[in-house]
Scaffold this motif. Structure first.
Motif, PDB file in Angstrom:
ATOM      1  N   GLY A  35      -5.630  -3.236  -1.808  1.00 17.56           N
ATOM      2  CA  GLY A  35      -4.810  -4.127  -0.992  1.00 17.56           C
ATOM      3  C   GLY A  35      -3.349  -3.739  -1.066  1.00 17.56           C
ATOM      4  O   GLY A  35      -2.629  -3.745  -0.051  1.00 17.56           O
ATOM      5  N   ILE A  36      -2.897  -3.378  -2.280  1.00 23.19           N
ATOM      6  CA  ILE A  36      -1.511  -2.904  -2.451  1.00 23.19           C
ATOM      7  C   ILE A  36      -1.314  -1.590  -1.726  1.00 23.19           C
ATOM      8  O   ILE A  36      -0.265  -1.361  -1.094  1.00 23.19           O
ATOM      9  N   LEU A  37      -2.325  -0.714  -1.789  1.00 19.93           N
ATOM     10  CA  LEU A  37      -2.240   0.575  -1.090  1.00 19.93           C
ATOM     11  C   LEU A  37      -2.075   0.384   0.409  1.00 19.93           C
ATOM     12  O   LEU A  37      -1.225   1.029   1.046  1.00 19.93           O
ATOM     13  N   VAL A  38      -2.859  -0.518   0.978  1.00 22.68           N
ATOM     14  CA  VAL A  38      -2.748  -0.800   2.418  1.00 22.68           C
ATOM     15  C   VAL A  38      -1.363  -1.357   2.749  1.00 22.68           C
ATOM     16  O   VAL A  38      -0.750  -0.966   3.758  1.00 22.68           O
ATOM     17  N   PHE A  39      -0.865  -2.250   1.897  1.00 22.97           N
ATOM     18  CA  PHE A  39       0.470  -2.811   2.112  1.00 22.97           C
ATOM     19  C   PHE A  39       1.532  -1.712   2.071  1.00 22.97           C
ATOM     20  O   PHE A  39       2.454  -1.687   2.894  1.00 22.97           O
ATOM     21  N   GLY A  40       1.395  -0.788   1.117  1.00 17.45           N
ATOM     22  CA  GLY A  40       2.331   0.322   1.026  1.00 17.45           C
ATOM     23  C   GLY A  40       2.279   1.222   2.252  1.00 17.45           C
ATOM     24  O   GLY A  40       3.312   1.714   2.719  1.00 17.45           O
ATOM     25  N   ILE A  41       1.060   1.429   2.789  1.00 17.12           N
ATOM     26  CA  ILE A  41       0.911   2.231   4.007  1.00 17.12           C
ATOM     27  C   ILE A  41       1.632   1.568   5.171  1.00 17.12           C
ATOM     28  O   ILE A  41       2.327   2.226   5.961  1.00 17.12           O
ATOM     29  N   LEU A  42       1.485   0.254   5.281  1.00 14.70           N
ATOM     30  CA  LEU A  42       2.153  -0.480   6.364  1.00 14.70           C
ATOM     31  C   LEU A  42       3.673  -0.368   6.250  1.00 14.70           C
ATOM     32  O   LEU A  42       4.367  -0.175   7.261  1.00 14.70           O
ATOM     33  N   ILE A  43       4.199  -0.489   5.021  1.00  9.79           N
ATOM     34  CA  ILE A  43       5.644  -0.337   4.825  1.00  9.79           C
ATOM     35  C   ILE A  43       6.090   1.064   5.220  1.00  9.79           C
ATOM     36  O   ILE A  43       7.120   1.245   5.899  1.00  9.79           O
ATOM     37  N   LEU A  52      -3.784   9.627  -0.887  1.00 11.84           N
ATOM     38  CA  LEU A  52      -4.399  10.386  -1.982  1.00 11.84           C
ATOM     39  C   LEU A  52      -3.744  10.038  -3.316  1.00 11.84           C
ATOM     40  O   LEU A  52      -4.425   9.870  -4.338  1.00 11.84           O
ATOM     41  N   PHE A  53      -2.424   9.940  -3.297  1.00 15.51           N
ATOM     42  CA  PHE A  53      -1.660   9.564  -4.490  1.00 15.51           C
ATOM     43  C   PHE A  53      -2.144   8.225  -5.026  1.00 15.51           C
ATOM     44  O   PHE A  53      -2.392   8.060  -6.228  1.00 15.51           O
ATOM     45  N   GLY A  54      -2.302   7.253  -4.136  1.00 12.84           N
ATOM     46  CA  GLY A  54      -2.737   5.914  -4.537  1.00 12.84           C
ATOM     47  C   GLY A  54      -4.139   5.903  -5.107  1.00 12.84           C
ATOM     48  O   GLY A  54      -4.424   5.196  -6.087  1.00 12.84           O
ATOM     49  N   ILE A  55      -5.037   6.701  -4.543  1.00 15.88           N
ATOM     50  CA  ILE A  55      -6.424   6.752  -5.012  1.00 15.88           C
ATOM     51  C   ILE A  55      -6.511   7.388  -6.398  1.00 15.88           C
ATOM     52  O   ILE A  55      -7.194   6.882  -7.293  1.00 15.88           O
ATOM     53  N   VAL A  56      -5.802   8.505  -6.586  1.00 18.35           N
ATOM     54  CA  VAL A  56      -5.813   9.178  -7.896  1.00 18.35           C
ATOM     55  C   VAL A  56      -5.186   8.279  -8.956  1.00 18.35           C
ATOM     56  O   VAL A  56      -5.662   8.217 -10.098  1.00 18.35           O
ATOM     57  N   LEU A  57      -4.124   7.566  -8.585  1.00 18.88           N
ATOM     58  CA  LEU A  57      -3.462   6.665  -9.528  1.00 18.88           C
ATOM     59  C   LEU A  57      -4.405   5.545  -9.975  1.00 18.88           C
ATOM     60  O   LEU A  57      -4.406   5.153 -11.151  1.00 18.88           O
ATOM     61  N   ILE A  58      -5.213   5.025  -9.059  1.00 23.56           N
ATOM     62  CA  ILE A  58      -6.192   4.002  -9.417  1.00 23.56           C
ATOM     63  C   ILE A  58      -7.159   4.534 -10.474  1.00 23.56           C
ATOM     64  O   ILE A  58      -7.475   3.860 -11.459  1.00 23.56           O
ATOM     65  N   VAL A  98       3.443  15.540  -2.150  1.00 24.22           N
ATOM     66  CA  VAL A  98       2.321  16.448  -2.412  1.00 24.22           C
ATOM     67  C   VAL A  98       2.339  16.890  -3.876  1.00 24.22           C
ATOM     68  O   VAL A  98       1.320  16.874  -4.567  1.00 24.22           O
ATOM     69  N   VAL A  99       3.519  17.286  -4.357  1.00 24.64           N
ATOM     70  CA  VAL A  99       3.663  17.782  -5.723  1.00 24.64           C
ATOM     71  C   VAL A  99       3.326  16.688  -6.745  1.00 24.64           C
ATOM     72  O   VAL A  99       2.613  16.940  -7.728  1.00 24.64           O
ATOM     73  N   ILE A 100       3.820  15.479  -6.518  1.00 30.48           N
ATOM     74  CA  ILE A 100       3.554  14.387  -7.454  1.00 30.48           C
ATOM     75  C   ILE A 100       2.074  14.010  -7.438  1.00 30.48           C
ATOM     76  O   ILE A 100       1.489  13.697  -8.488  1.00 30.48           O
ATOM     77  N   THR A 101       1.451  14.053  -6.269  1.00 31.89           N
ATOM     78  CA  THR A 101       0.014  13.800  -6.185  1.00 31.89           C
ATOM     79  C   THR A 101      -0.765  14.836  -6.984  1.00 31.89           C
ATOM     80  O   THR A 101      -1.714  14.513  -7.707  1.00 31.89           O
ATOM     81  N   LEU A 102      -0.363  16.102  -6.881  1.00 30.77           N
ATOM     82  CA  LEU A 102      -1.015  17.173  -7.642  1.00 30.77           C
ATOM     83  C   LEU A 102      -0.793  17.001  -9.144  1.00 30.77           C
ATOM     84  O   LEU A 102      -1.675  17.314  -9.951  1.00 30.77           O
ATOM     85  N   LEU A 103       0.384  16.501  -9.522  1.00 35.03           N
ATOM     86  CA  LEU A 103       0.653  16.233 -10.936  1.00 35.03           C
ATOM     87  C   LEU A 103      -0.316  15.178 -11.472  1.00 35.03           C
ATOM     88  O   LEU A 103      -0.905  15.346 -12.555  1.00 35.03           O
TER      89      LEU A 103
END
Length: 362
Positions: free
Chosen positions: A11-19, A110-116, A154-159
């Motif tokens: 839900g937070i991820l979707v909210f972030g996408i909207l922002i 992708l960043f949000g999914i990996v973070l979860i 991209v770089v932070i997601t890869l990290l």
């Protein structure tokens, strides 16, 4: 019938996408009538400088291992950034600049999914996990790079993917993400080396000594170069202030009242500056409130030390040779700090077995 449980973080991820979409719409409106290929430096407000260089092809890089090694031996290390090649290719292929914004959205997801996945491994199911996820995903600096075609998201997601691969004992995935980081922002491979050193075994002393050696070699390398005296002078002037800023968000300009929004593109950078101070303060208080000052597990200290060395390395580079200490650079240390906090206050009791045995290589 089994119910499908969807983590509340989505839900937070979707909210972030909207922002991020709102920011993109604002940026497109701000840039109406501009052409990124025609904008001169004084008129760059609708776009970030790196976005222009990528789109115009001025940052096109050719790469060979021989040239890369030769540049190090000559004292002028080559900066590998093939992201500019990718963006220029899309532009030459006929992709309009306003479509490029959605690259940032894609990697934000992708960043949000990996973070979860990472926070779930470290904390189990808890309200604390949701809180930490919230402050990361709604960070103005994250939203800034998510609504752009800069390489940073991209770089932070890869990290994060590299860290997740180590925690789940997937060496091939770690190697692949490290290789991709090398081609996008080569110096960040050192951060992956810190993670590898501290997470592959329980010998913290050896990992500490090797990481300290990397820091010393980095400083020595730049001091023996033709501009070593200049690097040393800059290091003496900037290191302590930037070290404080990198681990607290506090800088002199805040006290002087020079960091204020002006209604332009850089407002996200301004809000990110204040966000760093607020969140660092809250996280330090949060750790103390949870009474988790002492490390209960090997993993906690390993992530903590990885964060410390990451922050030191970034601060040294941006004190000696690199320029502005912008939000998207400070994100590297900040995200590692939040993840380290997650391991310290995490709800280990709900997870089976000792984390030291579950995630750490023997």
């Amino acid at each position: 019938m089994n119910k499908i449980r969807i983590p509340a973080e989505y839900g937070i991820l979707v909210f972030g996408i909207l922002i991020s979409l709102v920011i993109i719409i604002w940026r497109i409106d701000l840039a109406y009538g501009y052409d990124p290929t025609l904008i001169i430096p004084e008129e760059r407000q609708p776009f970030y400088p790196d976005e222009i260089s990528y789109y115009c092809g001025t940052s096109i890089k050719s790469f060979s291992l021989g040239d890369f090694l030769k540049s190090f031996l000559q004292g002028y290390p080559m900066s590998i950034n093939l992201w500019g090649n990718f963006i220029y290719f899309l532009k030459e292929y006929g992709i309009k600049w306003y479509y490029l914004f959605f690259i940032g959205i894609f990697f934000y997801i992708l960043f949000g999914i990996v973070l979860i996945k990472i926070l779930s491994l470290l904390m189990g199911n808890s309200i604390d996990r949701l809180f930490l996820y919230l402050i990361i995903m709604l960070h103005p600096g994250i939203l800034q790079i998510a609504s752009s075609w800069l390489r940073d998201i991209v770089v932070i997601t890869l990290l994060l993917f590299s860290l997740c691969s180590l925690l789940k004992k997937k060496p091939f995935s770690f190697f692949l993400s490290t290789l991709m980081i090398l081609f996008l922002r080569s110096y960040m491979v050192v951060i992956n080396i810190f993670l590898l050193l501290f997470l592959i075994n329980k010998n913290r002393k050896r990992a500490f000594l090797i990481s300290g050696g990397i820091i010393i070699v980095t400083i020595f390398y730049f001091l023996v170069q033709p501009y070593g005296i200049i690097y040393l002078k800059q290091f003496g002037q900037k290191f302590i202030p930037r070290l404080i800023e990198n681990f607290s968000g506090i800088n002199l300009w805040l006290f002087q009242g020079k960091i204020i929004p002006n209604g332009g593109l850089m407002d996200l950078e301004v809000w990110a500056t204040y966000y760093y101070v607020l969140t660092y303060f809250c996280l330090y208080v949060y750790i103390i409130f949870k009474k988790r000052i002492k490390f209960r597990y090997v993993l906690e200290s390993q992530l903590f030390l990885s964060t410390v060395f990451t922050g030191l390395f970034i601060t040294i580079l941006h004190s000696m040779i690199f320029g502005f200490f912008v939000s998207r650079i400070k994100l590297l240390t900040w995200i590692m700090f939040v993840i380290s906090t997650a391991s310290i206050v995490g709800n280990k009791e709900k997870m089976k077995g000792d984390l030291d045995e579950t995630f750490i290589y023997s």
